[in-house]
Design a protein around this motif. Structure first.
Motif, mmCIF file in Angstrom:
data_model
loop_
_atom_site.group_PDB
_atom_site.id
_atom_site.type_symbol
_atom_site.label_atom_id
_atom_site.label_comp_id
_atom_site.label_asym_id
_atom_site.label_seq_id
_atom_site.Cartn_x
_atom_site.Cartn_y
_atom_site.Cartn_z
ATOM 1 N N CYS A 87 0.839 -1.202 0.000
ATOM 2 C CA CYS A 87 0.000 0.000 0.000
ATOM 3 C C CYS A 87 0.873 1.249 0.000
ATOM 4 C CB CYS A 87 -0.927 0.008 1.223
ATOM 5 S SG CYS A 87 -2.306 -1.135 1.139
ATOM 6 N N GLU A 88 1.935 1.224 0.799
ATOM 7 C CA GLU A 88 2.836 2.377 0.869
ATOM 8 C C GLU A 88 3.689 2.498 -0.384
ATOM 9 O OE1 GLU A 88 6.213 4.063 3.953
ATOM 10 O OE2 GLU A 88 4.509 2.925 4.741
ATOM 11 N N LEU A 89 4.199 1.368 -0.891
ATOM 12 C CA LEU A 89 5.015 1.412 -2.105
ATOM 13 C C LEU A 89 4.214 1.916 -3.300
ATOM 14 C CD1 LEU A 89 7.059 -1.914 -1.801
ATOM 15 C CD2 LEU A 89 7.842 0.421 -1.370
ATOM 16 N N ASP A 90 2.963 1.496 -3.414
ATOM 17 C CA ASP A 90 2.116 1.966 -4.516
ATOM 18 C C ASP A 90 1.887 3.464 -4.423
ATOM 19 O OD1 ASP A 90 1.945 -0.538 -5.660
ATOM 20 O OD2 ASP A 90 0.018 -1.031 -4.736
ATOM 21 N N TYR A 91 1.769 3.977 -3.199
ATOM 22 C CA TYR A 91 1.627 5.428 -3.036
ATOM 23 C C TYR A 91 2.885 6.138 -3.526
ATOM 24 C CZ TYR A 91 1.722 10.037 -0.978
ATOM 25 O OH TYR A 91 1.860 11.386 -0.810
ATOM 26 N N TYR A 92 4.052 5.616 -3.187
ATOM 27 C CA TYR A 92 5.294 6.243 -3.638
ATOM 28 C C TYR A 92 5.386 6.246 -5.160
ATOM 29 C CZ TYR A 92 6.959 5.889 1.186
ATOM 30 O OH TYR A 92 7.105 6.007 2.545
ATOM 31 N N GLN A 93 4.933 5.178 -5.799
ATOM 32 C CA GLN A 93 4.953 5.140 -7.269
ATOM 33 C C GLN A 93 4.007 6.170 -7.864
ATOM 34 O OE1 GLN A 93 6.553 3.793 -9.853
ATOM 35 N NE2 GLN A 93 8.052 2.856 -8.498
ATOM 36 N N SER A 94 2.915 6.464 -7.173
ATOM 37 C CA SER A 94 1.950 7.448 -7.688
ATOM 38 C C SER A 94 2.428 8.879 -7.461
ATOM 39 C CB SER A 94 0.584 7.255 -7.013
ATOM 40 O OG SER A 94 0.615 7.677 -5.658
ATOM 41 N N ASN A 95 3.413 9.058 -6.592
ATOM 42 C CA ASN A 95 3.954 10.378 -6.284
ATOM 43 C C ASN A 95 5.455 10.337 -6.547
ATOM 44 O OD1 ASN A 95 4.918 12.734 -5.162
ATOM 45 N ND2 ASN A 95 3.574 12.664 -3.382
ATOM 46 N N LYS A 96 5.831 10.525 -7.797
ATOM 47 C CA LYS A 96 7.227 10.350 -8.222
ATOM 48 C C LYS A 96 8.192 11.262 -7.476
ATOM 49 C CE LYS A 96 6.392 7.318 -11.481
ATOM 50 N NZ LYS A 96 6.856 5.937 -11.437
ATOM 51 N N TYR A 97 7.684 12.369 -6.938
ATOM 52 C CA TYR A 97 8.556 13.300 -6.220
ATOM 53 C C TYR A 97 9.265 12.596 -5.062
ATOM 54 C CZ TYR A 97 10.070 17.188 -3.316
ATOM 55 O OH TYR A 97 10.822 18.040 -2.549
ATOM 56 N N ILE A 98 8.547 11.687 -4.383
ATOM 57 C CA ILE A 98 9.123 11.013 -3.220
ATOM 58 C C ILE A 98 10.302 10.143 -3.634
ATOM 59 C CG2 ILE A 98 8.680 9.322 -1.392
ATOM 60 C CD1 ILE A 98 5.813 10.366 -1.290
ATOM 61 N N LEU A 99 10.143 9.378 -4.715
ATOM 62 C CA LEU A 99 11.205 8.466 -5.137
ATOM 63 C C LEU A 99 12.318 9.159 -5.913
ATOM 64 C CD1 LEU A 99 9.297 5.214 -6.159
ATOM 65 C CD2 LEU A 99 10.773 5.579 -4.189
ATOM 66 N N ASP A 100 12.130 10.414 -6.263
ATOM 67 C CA ASP A 100 13.136 11.117 -7.057
ATOM 68 C C ASP A 100 14.139 11.897 -6.211
ATOM 69 O OD1 ASP A 100 12.410 10.202 -9.513
ATOM 70 O OD2 ASP A 100 11.114 11.893 -10.005
ATOM 71 N N ALA A 101 14.153 11.661 -4.898
ATOM 72 C CA ALA A 101 15.113 12.362 -4.049
ATOM 73 C C ALA A 101 16.532 11.942 -4.421
ATOM 74 C CB ALA A 101 14.836 12.048 -2.582
ATOM 75 N N ASN A 102 17.472 12.842 -4.262
ATOM 76 C CA ASN A 102 18.866 12.565 -4.595
ATOM 77 C C ASN A 102 19.539 11.911 -3.393
ATOM 78 O OD1 ASN A 102 21.392 12.482 -5.714
ATOM 79 N ND2 ASN A 102 21.837 14.639 -5.339
#
Length: 199
Positions: free
Chosen positions: A29-44
């Motif tokens: 559930c949490e991983l799917d949310y991160y995929q829907s909000n690319k900003y979270i996974l795009d951190a450097n």
């Protein structure tokens, strides 16, 4: 949970069936949310480069500790604490070398590898690193195996499993290959890295 302990060529644990089905449901559930909000996974999160200035890695990620100010709001941060339960890695019943190991600081890095993703051999600034792997079934990629370069050793990536090892041991991730219809859909390889240290 199945734990396999090894002392050669260095002390490490390989853990299968890390999470239960209900725990996996909550984590996804949490991983799917991160995929829907690319900003979270795009951190450097990986600015490191090789000696000739090339990136050591191609992946997305973020320190989950930075996403949630309150740990109890994150399924991932709560459920992944099981790797710190006494007897597994901390005050380990499985490896004599970690029998008295009790870290007092840890950080959790979530990484996502899509097509072309990799991580060149590197070491962590930790006493122990714990890396777990997850992906959606059926598996839609090849590669993504975990390698200990200096020992010419490959740990085949297995869904819902983890490896714990001394962080100063060089390790990397082999390149991910995906067919076009599976790219950029969250169907690649996730990993959660726990960096265990002393203050």
């Amino acid at each position: 949970m199945k734990v396999h302990s090894h002392t050669e060529p260095f002390p490490f644990l390989f853990i299968e069936d890390l999470y239960t089905e209900e725990e996996l449901r909550l984590i996804w559930c949490e991983l799917d949310y991160y995929q829907s909000n690319k900003y979270i996974l795009d951190a450097n999160t990986n600015p490191s480069v090789t000696d000739d200035g090339k990136p050591r890695t191609r992946k997305q990620g973020n320190f989950v500790d930075n996403v949630f100010q309150l740990r109890e709001y994150s399924n991932i941060l709560n459920l992944s604490r099981k790797v710190l339960e006494p007897g597994l890695i901390c005050r380990s019943d499985h490896l004599f070398q970690w029998k008295y190991f009790q870290p007092d600081v840890d950080h959790s890095l979530l990484s996502y590898y899509d097509d072309g993703g990799y991580y060149l051999p590197h070491h962590d600034n930790t006493v122990v690193s714990v890396i777990s792997w997850l992906w959606k079934e059926p598996k839609c990629f090849e590669g993504g195996d975990f390698v200990f370069e200096d020992y010419k050793m490959t740990v085949k990536c297995k869904n819902n499993s983890a490896v714990a090892f001394p962080g100063t041991t060089r390790h990397g991730v082999t390149p991910i290959k995906m067919e076009d219809q599976h790219k950029d859909l969250g169907l690649g390889r996730y990993s959660l890295s726990h960096f265990l240290n002393f203050r």
